[in-house]
Design a protein around this motif. Sequence first.
Motif, PDB file in Angstrom:
ATOM      1  N   ALA A  76       0.715  -0.992  -0.173  1.00 35.57           N
ATOM      2  CA  ALA A  76       0.035  -0.039  -0.093  1.00 35.57           C
ATOM      3  C   ALA A  76       0.964   1.315   0.117  1.00 35.57           C
ATOM      4  O   ALA A  76       1.999   1.401   0.710  1.00 35.57           O
ATOM      5  N   ASN A  77       0.568   2.210  -0.676  1.00 37.17           N
ATOM      6  CA  ASN A  77       1.145   3.485  -0.761  1.00 37.17           C
ATOM      7  C   ASN A  77       0.034   4.530  -1.352  1.00 37.17           C
ATOM      8  O   ASN A  77      -0.317   4.588  -2.209  1.00 37.17           O
ATOM      9  N   GLY A  78      -0.809   5.268  -0.056  1.00 39.03           N
ATOM     10  CA  GLY A  78      -1.487   6.292  -0.387  1.00 39.03           C
ATOM     11  C   GLY A  78      -2.653   5.583  -1.004  1.00 39.03           C
ATOM     12  O   GLY A  78      -3.385   4.700  -0.575  1.00 39.03           O
ATOM     13  N   PRO A  79      -3.374   6.325  -2.214  1.00 38.56           N
ATOM     14  CA  PRO A  79      -4.299   5.537  -2.743  1.00 38.56           C
ATOM     15  C   PRO A  79      -4.275   4.297  -3.548  1.00 38.56           C
ATOM     16  O   PRO A  79      -5.156   3.817  -4.126  1.00 38.56           O
ATOM     17  N   ALA A  80      -3.093   3.974  -3.424  1.00 35.06           N
ATOM     18  CA  ALA A  80      -2.665   2.415  -4.188  1.00 35.06           C
ATOM     19  C   ALA A  80      -2.323   1.393  -3.331  1.00 35.06           C
ATOM     20  O   ALA A  80      -1.992   1.403  -2.319  1.00 35.06           O
ATOM     21  N   HIS A  81      -2.823   0.237  -4.075  1.00 34.03           N
ATOM     22  CA  HIS A  81      -2.923  -1.062  -3.412  1.00 34.03           C
ATOM     23  C   HIS A  81      -2.436  -1.985  -4.370  1.00 34.03           C
ATOM     24  O   HIS A  81      -3.010  -2.046  -5.697  1.00 34.03           O
ATOM     25  N   ALA A  82      -1.550  -3.028  -4.022  1.00 40.53           N
ATOM     26  CA  ALA A  82      -1.238  -4.096  -4.685  1.00 40.53           C
ATOM     27  C   ALA A  82      -1.298  -5.360  -3.948  1.00 40.53           C
ATOM     28  O   ALA A  82      -0.967  -5.730  -2.867  1.00 40.53           O
ATOM     29  N   ARG A  83      -1.341  -6.572  -4.843  1.00 39.36           N
ATOM     30  CA  ARG A  83      -1.240  -7.797  -4.151  1.00 39.36           C
ATOM     31  C   ARG A  83      -0.627  -8.584  -4.989  1.00 39.36           C
ATOM     32  O   ARG A  83      -0.797  -8.721  -6.205  1.00 39.36           O
ATOM     33  N   ILE A  84       0.690  -9.493  -4.454  1.00 39.80           N
ATOM     34  CA  ILE A  84       1.430 -10.204  -5.146  1.00 39.80           C
ATOM     35  C   ILE A  84       1.516 -11.389  -4.625  1.00 39.80           C
ATOM     36  O   ILE A  84       1.510 -11.686  -3.296  1.00 39.80           O
ATOM     37  N   ALA A  85       1.562 -12.690  -5.343  1.00 38.08           N
ATOM     38  CA  ALA A  85       1.444 -14.008  -4.851  1.00 38.08           C
ATOM     39  C   ALA A  85       3.064 -14.300  -4.890  1.00 38.08           C
ATOM     40  O   ALA A  85       3.855 -14.150  -5.935  1.00 38.08           O
ATOM     41  N   THR A  86       3.323 -15.235  -4.034  1.00 34.61           N
ATOM     42  CA  THR A  86       4.889 -15.895  -3.816  1.00 34.61           C
ATOM     43  C   THR A  86       4.712 -16.918  -5.149  1.00 34.61           C
ATOM     44  O   THR A  86       6.134 -17.121  -5.574  1.00 34.61           O
ATOM     45  N   GLU A  87       3.754 -17.744  -5.332  1.00 33.57           N
ATOM     46  CA  GLU A  87       3.624 -18.556  -6.698  1.00 33.57           C
ATOM     47  C   GLU A  87       3.925 -17.493  -7.753  1.00 33.57           C
ATOM     48  O   GLU A  87       2.931 -16.851  -8.146  1.00 33.57           O
ATOM     49  N   GLY A  88       5.330 -17.840  -8.478  1.00 33.30           N
ATOM     50  CA  GLY A  88       5.141 -17.297  -9.752  1.00 33.30           C
ATOM     51  C   GLY A  88       5.602 -15.754  -9.560  1.00 33.30           C
ATOM     52  O   GLY A  88       5.821 -14.922 -10.499  1.00 33.30           O
ATOM     53  N   ALA A  89       5.634 -15.261  -8.324  1.00 30.38           N
ATOM     54  CA  ALA A  89       6.067 -13.712  -8.041  1.00 30.38           C
ATOM     55  C   ALA A  89       4.840 -12.975  -9.057  1.00 30.38           C
ATOM     56  O   ALA A  89       5.442 -12.022  -9.678  1.00 30.38           O
ATOM     57  N   GLU A  90       3.581 -13.393  -8.953  1.00 28.89           N
ATOM     58  CA  GLU A  90       2.765 -12.958  -9.887  1.00 28.89           C
ATOM     59  C   GLU A  90       1.885 -11.756  -9.294  1.00 28.89           C
ATOM     60  O   GLU A  90       1.141 -12.044  -8.343  1.00 28.89           O
ATOM     61  N   LEU A  91       1.813 -10.844 -10.089  1.00 27.43           N
ATOM     62  CA  LEU A  91       0.860  -9.327  -9.333  1.00 27.43           C
ATOM     63  C   LEU A  91      -0.688 -10.035  -9.585  1.00 27.43           C
ATOM     64  O   LEU A  91      -0.918 -10.342 -10.993  1.00 27.43           O
ATOM     65  N   HIS A  92      -1.457 -10.008  -8.625  1.00 25.85           N
ATOM     66  CA  HIS A  92      -2.620 -10.422  -8.551  1.00 25.85           C
ATOM     67  C   HIS A  92      -3.697  -9.393  -8.695  1.00 25.85           C
ATOM     68  O   HIS A  92      -4.759  -9.382  -9.105  1.00 25.85           O
ATOM     69  N   SER A  93      -3.237  -8.119  -8.142  1.00 24.15           N
ATOM     70  CA  SER A  93      -4.207  -6.934  -8.156  1.00 24.15           C
ATOM     71  C   SER A  93      -3.286  -5.777  -7.919  1.00 24.15           C
ATOM     72  O   SER A  93      -2.474  -5.475  -7.411  1.00 24.15           O
ATOM     73  N   TRP A  94      -4.024  -4.572  -8.622  1.00 20.83           N
ATOM     74  CA  TRP A  94      -3.490  -3.250  -8.476  1.00 20.83           C
ATOM     75  C   TRP A  94      -4.467  -2.292  -8.551  1.00 20.83           C
ATOM     76  O   TRP A  94      -5.237  -2.288  -9.517  1.00 20.83           O
ATOM     77  N   GLN A  95      -4.564  -1.491  -7.528  1.00 20.68           N
ATOM     78  CA  GLN A  95      -5.916  -0.374  -7.411  1.00 20.68           C
ATOM     79  C   GLN A  95      -5.151   0.764  -7.267  1.00 20.68           C
ATOM     80  O   GLN A  95      -4.424   0.684  -6.464  1.00 20.68           O
ATOM     81  N   VAL A  96      -5.991   1.869  -7.935  1.00 19.37           N
ATOM     82  CA  VAL A  96      -5.532   3.142  -7.541  1.00 19.37           C
ATOM     83  C   VAL A  96      -6.755   3.880  -7.499  1.00 19.37           C
ATOM     84  O   VAL A  96      -7.880   3.989  -8.300  1.00 19.37           O
ATOM     85  N   GLY A  97      -6.865   4.711  -6.295  1.00 16.34           N
ATOM     86  CA  GLY A  97      -8.064   5.491  -6.142  1.00 16.34           C
ATOM     87  C   GLY A  97      -9.495   4.678  -6.094  1.00 16.34           C
ATOM     88  O   GLY A  97     -10.661   5.220  -6.380  1.00 16.34           O
ATOM     89  N   GLY A  98      -9.210   3.414  -5.647  1.00 19.94           N
ATOM     90  CA  GLY A  98     -10.289   2.564  -5.859  1.00 19.94           C
ATOM     91  C   GLY A  98     -10.714   1.948  -6.800  1.00 19.94           C
ATOM     92  O   GLY A  98     -11.710   1.043  -7.216  1.00 19.94           O
ATOM     93  N   HIS A  99     -10.050   2.287  -8.071  1.00 27.04           N
ATOM     94  CA  HIS A  99     -10.206   1.678  -9.379  1.00 27.04           C
ATOM     95  C   HIS A  99      -9.327   0.468  -9.393  1.00 27.04           C
ATOM     96  O   HIS A  99      -8.216   0.275  -9.318  1.00 27.04           O
ATOM     97  N   ASP A 100      -9.968  -0.947  -9.668  1.00 21.24           N
ATOM     98  CA  ASP A 100      -9.350  -1.929 -10.163  1.00 21.24           C
ATOM     99  C   ASP A 100      -8.616  -1.909 -11.460  1.00 21.24           C
ATOM    100  O   ASP A 100      -9.624  -1.706 -12.597  1.00 21.24           O
ATOM    101  N   LEU A 101      -7.532  -2.010 -11.892  1.00 18.24           N
ATOM    102  CA  LEU A 101      -7.132  -1.859 -13.036  1.00 18.24           C
ATOM    103  C   LEU A 101      -6.326  -3.210 -13.697  1.00 18.24           C
ATOM    104  O   LEU A 101      -6.380  -3.374 -14.846  1.00 18.24           O
ATOM    105  N   LEU A 102      -6.209  -4.128 -12.795  1.00 18.55           N
ATOM    106  CA  LEU A 102      -5.585  -5.445 -13.269  1.00 18.55           C
ATOM    107  C   LEU A 102      -6.661  -6.585 -13.534  1.00 18.55           C
ATOM    108  O   LEU A 102      -7.594  -6.342 -12.982  1.00 18.55           O
TER     109      LEU A 102
END
Length: 298
Positions: free
Chosen positions: A6-32
């Motif tokens: 998390a950093n201000g309005p941004a949030h992200a989630r990464i899995a250890t399996e594959g080091a894969e980005l699972h989600s990225w949000q900015v200001g409540g907007h789901d981008l991924l």
Amino acid sequence: MLIDLANGPAHARIATEGAELHSWQVGGHDLLWSRDPAWWEKSSPLLFPIVGWANQGLVRADGVARPMGVHGFAAASAFTLEARTAASATFILCDSAATRAVYPYTFRLAVTYRLEPDRIAIGLVVGNPGTRPLPYALGLHPAFRWPLAARPREDHAIVFAEAETAEVPVIAPGGLFSEARRPVPLAGRRLDLDDALFASDALCFLHARSRSFRFVAGENGPSITLEAHDFPHLALWSKPGAPFLSMEVWTGYGDPVGYEGELADKPGMRQLAAGAEATHGVDFIYRSGATGAADDAA
């Protein structure tokens, strides 16, 4: 295991399996992309030690044919979380008995995610702790929601930083690269998006002039900019009707039709000297309202 940043309005989630980005949000907007298996169960797989398909699912190393799935094995591998802060995380994958059976090389792959209020930066370091050159290809395959926000799907476009050649390789059966080319309806630097573009597989801009491009939704809508660092090839992929667009960066690409040579000699493979490291990266930047509309039509 899932790691939340998390950093201000941004949030992200990464899995250890594959080091894969699972989600990225900015200001409540789901981008991924949401990983809906009805369309595609992935969101941002890591491509290593090959990019694309190998001819007949085999790579040849030291004269031995070895099985290798599309895009290699990193996406299905368990990474180790090496370091973490509130807004960053680093994941590590090293060679093992299992990887050496199909890819007989010593390697260390580090993936770092750094979250900022308006962007996510992904840094990759390939290391060769072995005693002989390491052939590798590397790529990222993130998919973003299409449409962005509530904009009409047909209003979306890609705007390249530089003029690109208006044709791409024809992908042959088995995902192999043919010498034939097919046209792409570029208008200046702008490529309007529609499902017909992806009826014959991905659009692969090999040796692209651009080091960045924007995924834009209308003249004043939201946008996601991709900035590539030491990734010479760019690609766009979706499935007709699918609610996502994959914006990809590659150092290599799939086997040419009929290729049966050594992995180290395959077009697009990098050769990393013993004891050396190579650094690659990509930044994704979100803007809630696109600027420079006049440039989009250039």
